[in-house]
Structure formats: structure tokens, C-alpha cells
Design a protein around this motif. Structure first.
Motif, short mmCIF file in Angstrom:
data_model
loop_
_atom_site.label_atom_id
_atom_site.label_comp_id
_atom_site.label_asym_id
_atom_site.label_seq_id
_atom_site.Cartn_x
_atom_site.Cartn_y
_atom_site.Cartn_z
N LEU A 249 -19.03 21.98 52.78
CA LEU A 249 -17.64 21.69 53.12
C LEU A 249 -16.70 22.81 52.67
CD1 LEU A 249 -15.64 19.52 54.22
CD2 LEU A 249 -15.49 18.67 51.86
N GLN A 250 -17.01 23.45 51.55
CA GLN A 250 -16.15 24.51 51.02
C GLN A 250 -15.99 25.68 51.98
OE1 GLN A 250 -14.19 23.99 48.37
NE2 GLN A 250 -15.15 21.99 48.58
N ARG A 251 -16.95 25.88 52.88
CA ARG A 251 -16.84 26.96 53.87
C ARG A 251 -15.65 26.77 54.80
NH1 ARG A 251 -20.55 27.32 57.81
NH2 ARG A 251 -19.76 29.38 58.17
N TYR A 252 -15.22 25.52 54.96
CA TYR A 252 -14.19 25.19 55.93
C TYR A 252 -12.81 24.96 55.29
CZ TYR A 252 -18.39 24.67 58.67
OH TYR A 252 -19.60 24.92 59.28
N LEU A 253 -12.70 25.24 54.02
CA LEU A 253 -11.44 25.07 53.29
C LEU A 253 -10.39 26.05 53.81
CD1 LEU A 253 -9.92 23.76 50.88
CD2 LEU A 253 -10.82 25.62 49.48
N ILE A 254 -9.23 25.51 54.20
CA ILE A 254 -8.15 26.37 54.69
C ILE A 254 -6.85 26.20 53.93
CG2 ILE A 254 -9.09 26.59 57.03
CD1 ILE A 254 -6.92 24.47 57.86
N GLY A 255 -6.76 25.16 53.10
CA GLY A 255 -5.51 24.97 52.36
C GLY A 255 -5.57 23.74 51.48
N THR A 256 -4.42 23.42 50.92
CA THR A 256 -4.30 22.23 50.10
C THR A 256 -3.30 21.29 50.76
OG1 THR A 256 -2.59 23.23 48.73
CG2 THR A 256 -4.86 23.42 47.96
N LEU A 257 -3.41 20.02 50.44
CA LEU A 257 -2.51 19.01 51.00
C LEU A 257 -1.29 18.89 50.09
CD1 LEU A 257 -2.26 16.94 53.29
CD2 LEU A 257 -3.32 15.27 51.75
N GLU A 258 -0.12 18.89 50.70
CA GLU A 258 1.12 18.74 49.94
C GLU A 258 1.11 17.41 49.22
OE1 GLU A 258 5.49 19.67 51.27
OE2 GLU A 258 4.89 17.70 52.03
N GLU A 259 1.46 17.44 47.95
CA GLU A 259 1.53 16.21 47.17
C GLU A 259 2.78 15.44 47.55
OE1 GLU A 259 0.93 16.60 42.97
OE2 GLU A 259 -0.49 18.24 43.27
N THR A 260 2.63 14.13 47.72
CA THR A 260 3.78 13.29 48.03
C THR A 260 3.95 12.26 46.93
OG1 THR A 260 2.40 11.78 49.32
CG2 THR A 260 3.50 13.55 50.51
N ASP A 261 5.17 11.78 46.80
CA ASP A 261 5.46 10.79 45.74
C ASP A 261 5.01 9.42 46.13
OD1 ASP A 261 6.60 12.78 44.22
OD2 ASP A 261 8.60 12.42 45.04
#
Length: 119
Positions: free
Chosen positions: A107-119
Motif C-alpha cells: 500500500l505504501q507504494r501508492y501513498l500520495i498525501g495525508t488526509l486533512e484533520e477535521t474537528d
């Protein structure tokens, strides 16, 4: 069935393709995550088709488009999660069991970013 290796100019059996891909996964993945772009769930939702499949899993965003045709399970099983927060699907792949550690490394091969944290 033989699969083309995504990073090498040769064809490998499926298991060797998986193992070879893991060998090319950067060892410094955690260091590079700090420099990855941040995406909102709305941006992930724009990528919801077999030809453009992003998923958010455990706060990270993956472009799984190239992997869709190689997924070992039924295509529909994976496609319903395209464009969504998919941690639940990742953790309960079959009968409540999470994906394997081999799948996690792939799965790490397809990492493109992080998800914005929401409250």
C-alpha cells in the motif's frame, strides 16, 4: 497468470511482483510523509471510479488506480471504496480481519498525501 512489474522492465509471477515491489519501497517513508500534500475528504471524493481511485486509510491518501486491475479479490469489493475514507474496509477485509502486513507494505507504494484533520 503473470503480471508486469510496475518498476522493473520484466514480467513476474504475482507473488514475486508483490515481493519485488516491497523491496523498492523507500525505507524513509515516514520522513517523506511530512512533505506530502494534504488533501480534504472532498478532494478524495472526486476520485471515485475504476480509472481514478483514491482512498483515505488511517489518515493517509493513496492513489490506487494502477492497483485496481491487480486486486486479488472481486473488483467490486475494492471499487465501492474509491473516493472514500476506507479505513473500515482496510481493517475488515475478510470476516473482520485486516489486510496482511505484506499488503500494508505494498500500500505504501501508492501513498500520495495525508488526509486533512477535521474537528
Amino acid at each position: 497468470m503473470r503480471l508486469p512489474h510496475p518498476r522493473l522492465p520484466l514480467t513476474l509471477p504475482p507473488m514475486l511482483c508483490l515481493l519485488a515491489a516491497m523491496a523498492f519501497t523507500p525505507a524513509t517513508a515516514n520522513e517523506t510523509e511530512a512533505t506530502l500534500p494534504v488533501f480534504t475528504l472532498e478532494q478524495v471524493a472526486e476520485h471515485h471510479s475504476p480509472d481514478d481511485c483514491w482512498m483515505a486509510i488511517h489518515g493517509k491518501v493513496y492513489d490506487l488506480t494502477p492497483y485496481v486491475p491487480n486486486h486479488p479479490g472481486p473488483a467490486g469489493m475494492m471499487l465501492v471504496w474509491c473516493g472514500q475514507e476506507s479505513t473500515e474496509a482496510w481493517e475488515t477485509k475478510s470476516y473482520g480481519e485486516p489486510h496482511s502486513s505484506l499488503a500494508a507494505r505494498l500500500l505504501q507504494r501508492y501513498l500520495i498525501g495525508t488526509l486533512e484533520e477535521t474537528d
